[in-house]
Design a protein around this motif. Structure first.
Motif, mmCIF file in Angstrom:
data_model
loop_
_atom_site.group_PDB
_atom_site.id
_atom_site.type_symbol
_atom_site.label_atom_id
_atom_site.label_comp_id
_atom_site.label_asym_id
_atom_site.label_seq_id
_atom_site.Cartn_x
_atom_site.Cartn_y
_atom_site.Cartn_z
ATOM 1 N N ILE A 62 -33.299 32.119 -23.173
ATOM 2 C CA ILE A 62 -33.395 32.382 -21.740
ATOM 3 C C ILE A 62 -32.039 32.807 -21.190
ATOM 4 O O ILE A 62 -31.931 33.764 -20.416
ATOM 5 C CB ILE A 62 -33.930 31.138 -21.001
ATOM 6 N N ALA A 63 -30.981 32.121 -21.608
ATOM 7 C CA ALA A 63 -29.636 32.486 -21.159
ATOM 8 C C ALA A 63 -29.300 33.915 -21.565
ATOM 9 O O ALA A 63 -28.685 34.667 -20.788
ATOM 10 C CB ALA A 63 -28.616 31.513 -21.732
ATOM 11 N N ARG A 64 -29.696 34.298 -22.760
ATOM 12 C CA ARG A 64 -29.376 35.645 -23.250
ATOM 13 C C ARG A 64 -30.136 36.740 -22.524
ATOM 14 O O ARG A 64 -29.780 37.917 -22.625
ATOM 15 C CB ARG A 64 -29.644 35.724 -24.752
ATOM 16 N N LEU A 65 -31.174 36.362 -21.790
ATOM 17 C CA LEU A 65 -31.891 37.338 -20.964
ATOM 18 C C LEU A 65 -31.145 37.627 -19.664
ATOM 19 O O LEU A 65 -31.566 38.467 -18.884
ATOM 20 C CB LEU A 65 -33.304 36.848 -20.655
ATOM 21 N N GLY A 66 -30.035 36.908 -19.456
ATOM 22 C CA GLY A 66 -29.212 37.199 -18.284
ATOM 23 C C GLY A 66 -29.247 36.137 -17.216
ATOM 24 O O GLY A 66 -29.183 36.453 -16.028
ATOM 25 N N VAL A 67 -29.326 34.857 -17.617
ATOM 26 C CA VAL A 67 -29.320 33.758 -16.656
ATOM 27 C C VAL A 67 -28.074 32.908 -16.902
ATOM 28 O O VAL A 67 -27.879 32.388 -17.998
ATOM 29 C CB VAL A 67 -30.580 32.879 -16.766
ATOM 30 N N GLY A 68 -27.237 32.782 -15.883
ATOM 31 C CA GLY A 68 -26.042 31.966 -15.961
ATOM 32 C C GLY A 68 -26.219 30.718 -15.119
ATOM 33 O O GLY A 68 -26.596 30.807 -13.942
ATOM 34 N N LEU A 69 -25.969 29.547 -15.698
ATOM 35 C CA LEU A 69 -26.204 28.274 -15.018
ATOM 36 C C LEU A 69 -24.895 27.552 -14.724
ATOM 37 O O LEU A 69 -24.054 27.387 -15.613
ATOM 38 C CB LEU A 69 -27.092 27.371 -15.885
ATOM 39 N N VAL A 70 -24.741 27.125 -13.465
ATOM 40 C CA VAL A 70 -23.687 26.189 -13.076
ATOM 41 C C VAL A 70 -24.397 24.857 -12.869
ATOM 42 O O VAL A 70 -25.018 24.628 -11.835
ATOM 43 C CB VAL A 70 -22.976 26.636 -11.785
ATOM 44 N N PRO A 71 -24.348 23.958 -13.855
ATOM 45 C CA PRO A 71 -25.185 22.762 -13.809
ATOM 46 C C PRO A 71 -24.677 21.707 -12.853
ATOM 47 O O PRO A 71 -23.495 21.693 -12.475
ATOM 48 C CB PRO A 71 -25.125 22.250 -15.257
ATOM 49 N N GLU A 72 -25.559 20.818 -12.463
ATOM 50 C CA GLU A 72 -25.164 19.657 -11.682
ATOM 51 C C GLU A 72 -24.132 18.856 -12.475
ATOM 52 O O GLU A 72 -24.290 18.641 -13.680
ATOM 53 C CB GLU A 72 -26.380 18.790 -11.382
ATOM 54 N N THR A 118 -20.613 35.153 -18.524
ATOM 55 C CA THR A 118 -21.765 35.602 -19.312
ATOM 56 C C THR A 118 -22.369 36.873 -18.724
ATOM 57 O O THR A 118 -23.316 37.415 -19.290
ATOM 58 C CB THR A 118 -22.852 34.510 -19.382
ATOM 59 N N ASN A 119 -21.834 37.330 -17.592
ATOM 60 C CA ASN A 119 -22.316 38.535 -16.902
ATOM 61 C C ASN A 119 -23.822 38.462 -16.646
ATOM 62 O O ASN A 119 -24.601 39.303 -17.106
ATOM 63 C CB ASN A 119 -21.945 39.785 -17.694
ATOM 64 N N PRO A 120 -24.249 37.440 -15.889
ATOM 65 C CA PRO A 120 -25.684 37.205 -15.716
ATOM 66 C C PRO A 120 -26.333 38.138 -14.707
ATOM 67 O O PRO A 120 -25.708 38.599 -13.766
ATOM 68 C CB PRO A 120 -25.725 35.764 -15.195
ATOM 69 N N ARG A 121 -27.622 38.382 -14.927
ATOM 70 C CA ARG A 121 -28.437 39.021 -13.893
ATOM 71 C C ARG A 121 -28.678 38.027 -12.756
ATOM 72 O O ARG A 121 -28.664 38.384 -11.589
ATOM 73 C CB ARG A 121 -29.800 39.446 -14.457
ATOM 74 N N LEU A 122 -28.940 36.784 -13.148
ATOM 75 C CA LEU A 122 -29.253 35.726 -12.194
ATOM 76 C C LEU A 122 -28.269 34.581 -12.388
ATOM 77 O O LEU A 122 -28.095 34.096 -13.507
ATOM 78 C CB LEU A 122 -30.680 35.213 -12.398
ATOM 79 N N LEU A 123 -27.638 34.155 -11.296
ATOM 80 C CA LEU A 123 -26.732 33.010 -11.308
ATOM 81 C C LEU A 123 -27.426 31.848 -10.613
ATOM 82 O O LEU A 123 -27.891 31.983 -9.488
ATOM 83 C CB LEU A 123 -25.434 33.358 -10.579
ATOM 84 N N ILE A 124 -27.505 30.703 -11.309
ATOM 85 C CA ILE A 124 -28.120 29.501 -10.741
ATOM 86 C C ILE A 124 -27.030 28.466 -10.520
ATOM 87 O O ILE A 124 -26.304 28.109 -11.453
ATOM 88 C CB ILE A 124 -29.211 28.934 -11.670
ATOM 89 N N LEU A 125 -26.918 27.987 -9.279
ATOM 90 C CA LEU A 125 -25.936 26.955 -8.941
ATOM 91 C C LEU A 125 -26.667 25.700 -8.496
ATOM 92 O O LEU A 125 -27.320 25.690 -7.446
ATOM 93 C CB LEU A 125 -25.005 27.430 -7.820
ATOM 94 N N ASP A 126 -26.561 24.646 -9.295
ATOM 95 C CA ASP A 126 -27.207 23.373 -8.990
ATOM 96 C C ASP A 126 -26.203 22.472 -8.281
ATOM 97 O O ASP A 126 -25.221 22.047 -8.877
ATOM 98 C CB ASP A 126 -27.694 22.721 -10.284
ATOM 99 N N GLU A 127 -26.472 22.161 -7.008
ATOM 100 C CA GLU A 127 -25.563 21.389 -6.149
ATOM 101 C C GLU A 127 -24.211 22.096 -6.045
ATOM 102 O O GLU A 127 -23.196 21.628 -6.552
ATOM 103 C CB GLU A 127 -25.399 19.952 -6.660
ATOM 104 N N ALA A 128 -24.235 23.213 -5.362
ATOM 105 C CA ALA A 128 -23.072 24.107 -5.314
ATOM 106 C C ALA A 128 -21.826 23.447 -4.756
ATOM 107 O O ALA A 128 -20.715 23.702 -5.242
ATOM 108 C CB ALA A 128 -23.415 25.352 -4.489
ATOM 109 N N THR A 129 -21.969 22.595 -3.714
ATOM 110 C CA THR A 129 -20.783 22.030 -3.067
ATOM 111 C C THR A 129 -20.856 20.514 -2.931
ATOM 112 O O THR A 129 -20.061 19.919 -2.213
ATOM 113 C CB THR A 129 -20.579 22.647 -1.664
ATOM 114 N N GLU A 130 -21.783 19.876 -3.619
ATOM 115 C CA GLU A 130 -21.975 18.433 -3.492
ATOM 116 C C GLU A 130 -20.714 17.665 -3.877
ATOM 117 O O GLU A 130 -20.138 17.865 -4.949
ATOM 118 C CB GLU A 130 -23.133 17.979 -4.391
#
Length: 233
Positions: free
Chosen positions: A73-83, A150-162
């Motif tokens: 899934i990550a290689r399809l262009g999804v970059g995750l900033v995890p909690e 990772t040069n993602p198509r989609l960037l996911i930020l979980d709890e961006a500023t918590e």
């Protein structure tokens, strides 16, 4: 870009997600909100393949990805900033940034170390410092930079500023606004209604594992009391 339909998931025998639906279009910033424990992080984990789905469908660029391994899934262009950031604590800032760097989408202007250092000047200053010795805000900057590398198509930020200091929150929001202006697709979990109303194209709210509200900024204004009740602020 991302389409989630009627997603269900469980931890063992305990079902946590019952009916989650949301979408993120190309170049959109979409917020995902709700009180703690309502399923936001579980939704992200299921989208990323870190938790198996019990039902429903996740697709990326019209390709079904439900059941795929997280690395696929990550290689399809999804970059995750995890909690919790989850940086590699014993590696330096620079080593964290290059550890998973890739340009699988062959972007003409890819994210590089220099671009990350320009986006986050503190990362340049601390390039040789172990990530585990950084402050929480600096680790969040590093986690965002690592995902962008990772040069993602989609960037996911979980709890961006918590849990971040106000000055760091402001810096993170400025970066998010810059990424949005550059056309980066973003799915973002946070509770700052004032900022999200200004930045996001669309909003979703989760309550007890279900999508219970969605709308744009105008709808957020119109349903402000209802939204605040769901978000718990």
């Amino acid at each position: 870009m991302l389409n989630v339909e009627n997603l269900q998931a469980a931890y063992g025998q305990s079902q946590v997600l019952f009916d989650i639906s949301l979408r993120v279009g190309d170049g959109e910033l979409v917020s995902l909100m709700g009180r703690n424990g309502m399923g936001k992080t579980t939704t992200i984990r299921t989208i990323m393949g870190l938790l198996g789905a019990k039902g429903g469908q996740v697709s990326i660029n019209d390709r079904p990805v439900t059941g795929l391994a997280p690395e696929r899934i990550a290689r399809l262009g999804v970059g995750l900033v995890p909690e919790g950031r989850q940086v590699f604590p014993t590696l330096t800032v620079r080593e964290n940034l290059v550890a998973t760097a890739a340009n699988r989408l062959k972007r003409a202007d890819p994210w590089t170390l220099e671009r990350i250092y320009t986006l986050f000047p503190r990362m340049r200053e601390r390039a040789g410092q172990a990530a585990g010795t950084l402050s929480g805000g600096e680790q969040q900057m590093l986690a965002i930079g690592r995902a962008l590398m990772t040069n993602p198509r989609l960037l996911i930020l979980d709890e961006a500023t918590e849990g971040l200091a106000p000055v760091i929150r402001q810096e993170i929001w400025q970066v998010v606004a810059k990424l949005r202006a550059e056309g980066q697709s973003i799915l973002l979990i946070d509770k700052n209604l004032a900022v999200l109303k200004r930045l996001a194209d669309r909003h979703y709210i989760i309550e007890k594992g279900r999508t219970v509200w969605s709308g744009d900024g105008a709808a957020l204004d119109r349903d402000q009391a209802e939204v605040r009740g769901y978000v718990g602020i």
